[in-house]
Design a protein around this motif. Structure first.
Motif, short mmCIF file in Angstrom:
data_model
loop_
_atom_site.label_atom_id
_atom_site.label_comp_id
_atom_site.label_asym_id
_atom_site.label_seq_id
_atom_site.Cartn_x
_atom_site.Cartn_y
_atom_site.Cartn_z
N SER A 63 -13.16 -5.03 5.79
CA SER A 63 -12.47 -5.12 7.08
C SER A 63 -12.36 -3.72 7.67
N PRO A 64 -13.07 -3.46 8.75
CA PRO A 64 -13.09 -2.09 9.30
C PRO A 64 -11.71 -1.58 9.67
N SER A 65 -11.39 -0.37 9.21
CA SER A 65 -10.14 0.32 9.54
C SER A 65 -8.89 -0.49 9.23
N LEU A 66 -8.92 -1.26 8.16
CA LEU A 66 -7.77 -2.08 7.77
C LEU A 66 -6.57 -1.22 7.37
N ILE A 67 -6.82 -0.14 6.65
CA ILE A 67 -5.74 0.71 6.15
C ILE A 67 -5.46 1.81 7.17
N LYS A 68 -4.26 1.79 7.72
CA LYS A 68 -3.85 2.76 8.75
C LYS A 68 -2.98 3.86 8.14
N LYS A 69 -2.79 4.90 8.91
CA LYS A 69 -2.04 6.08 8.47
C LYS A 69 -0.61 5.74 8.03
N ASP A 70 0.04 4.83 8.71
CA ASP A 70 1.43 4.49 8.39
C ASP A 70 1.55 3.56 7.18
N MET A 71 0.41 3.21 6.58
CA MET A 71 0.41 2.28 5.45
C MET A 71 0.27 2.99 4.10
N ILE A 72 0.19 4.32 4.10
CA ILE A 72 0.03 5.03 2.84
C ILE A 72 1.05 6.15 2.72
N LYS A 73 1.26 6.59 1.50
CA LYS A 73 2.20 7.68 1.26
C LYS A 73 1.43 8.96 0.96
N PRO A 74 2.09 10.10 1.03
CA PRO A 74 1.43 11.37 0.70
C PRO A 74 0.96 11.39 -0.76
N ASN A 75 -0.08 12.15 -0.99
CA ASN A 75 -0.64 12.38 -2.33
C ASN A 75 -1.29 11.15 -2.97
N VAL A 76 -1.60 10.15 -2.19
CA VAL A 76 -2.27 8.97 -2.71
C VAL A 76 -3.75 9.28 -2.94
N VAL A 77 -4.35 8.59 -3.90
CA VAL A 77 -5.78 8.68 -4.15
C VAL A 77 -6.39 7.37 -3.64
N ILE A 78 -7.36 7.48 -2.74
CA ILE A 78 -7.96 6.29 -2.12
C ILE A 78 -9.44 6.21 -2.46
N ASN A 112 -3.01 15.58 2.93
CA ASN A 112 -2.31 15.41 1.66
C ASN A 112 -2.76 14.17 0.87
N ILE A 113 -4.02 13.79 1.00
CA ILE A 113 -4.56 12.66 0.24
C ILE A 113 -5.89 13.07 -0.39
N THR A 114 -6.33 12.27 -1.36
CA THR A 114 -7.65 12.42 -1.95
C THR A 114 -8.38 11.12 -1.67
N ILE A 115 -9.57 11.21 -1.08
CA ILE A 115 -10.28 10.00 -0.67
C ILE A 115 -11.79 10.18 -0.88
N PRO A 166 -10.17 6.07 10.46
CA PRO A 166 -10.53 7.49 10.57
C PRO A 166 -9.33 8.44 10.55
N GLU A 167 -8.18 8.05 11.12
CA GLU A 167 -7.03 8.96 11.13
C GLU A 167 -6.48 9.21 9.72
N VAL A 168 -6.70 8.27 8.82
CA VAL A 168 -6.27 8.46 7.43
C VAL A 168 -7.12 9.55 6.79
N ARG A 169 -8.42 9.53 7.07
CA ARG A 169 -9.34 10.50 6.48
C ARG A 169 -9.01 11.93 6.90
N GLU A 170 -8.32 12.10 8.00
CA GLU A 170 -7.96 13.43 8.50
C GLU A 170 -6.67 13.96 7.88
N MET A 171 -5.97 13.14 7.12
CA MET A 171 -4.70 13.56 6.52
C MET A 171 -4.97 14.61 5.44
N THR A 216 0.82 -1.22 0.00
CA THR A 216 0.00 0.00 0.00
C THR A 216 0.85 1.26 0.00
N LYS A 217 2.03 1.22 0.61
CA LYS A 217 2.90 2.40 0.62
C LYS A 217 3.44 2.74 -0.76
N ASN A 218 3.45 1.79 -1.66
CA ASN A 218 3.94 2.02 -3.01
C ASN A 218 2.84 2.42 -3.98
N ALA A 219 1.59 2.43 -3.54
CA ALA A 219 0.47 2.70 -4.43
C ALA A 219 0.25 4.19 -4.63
#
Length: 88
Positions: A18-33, A58-61, A51-56, A6-9
């Motif tokens: 799966s609820p909240s499977l993707i965490k903040k440390d699993m994604i890179k900046p500027n990712v589209v989710i 520098n992403i589009t979700i 939820p903490e990912v949604r607050e970032m 996921t960090k390379n996507a």
């Protein structure tokens, strides 16, 4: 290793249910989710993205609720209309 993948996507589409499977440390900046996963927890409906990912900033979700549902309905209607036109 899910986090390594996921960090390379550049675009991440989640649809595991799966609820909240993707965490903040699993994604890179500027990712589209695109969070198409639907699950329930003690607070009701929740997606695959925590939820903490949604607050970032520098992403589009997609929106948490109703994010991809309207697009699915629109695509369904488009296919029905095309099918009806071809068979008429």
């Amino acid at each position: 290793n899910l986090a390594e993948v996921t960090k390379n996507a550049d675009v991440l589409i989640c649809a595991t249910g799966s609820p909240s499977l993707i965490k903040k440390d699993m994604i890179k900046p500027n990712v589209v989710i695109v969070d198409a996963g639907v699950a329930t927890d003690k607070n009701g409906l929740i997606g695959d993205v925590a939820p903490e990912v949604r607050e970032m900033p520098n992403i589009t979700i997609t929106p948490e609720k109703g994010g991809v549902g309207p697009l699915t309905v629109a695509a369904l209607f488009e296919n029905v209309i095309r099918s009806a036109t071809k068979s008429a």
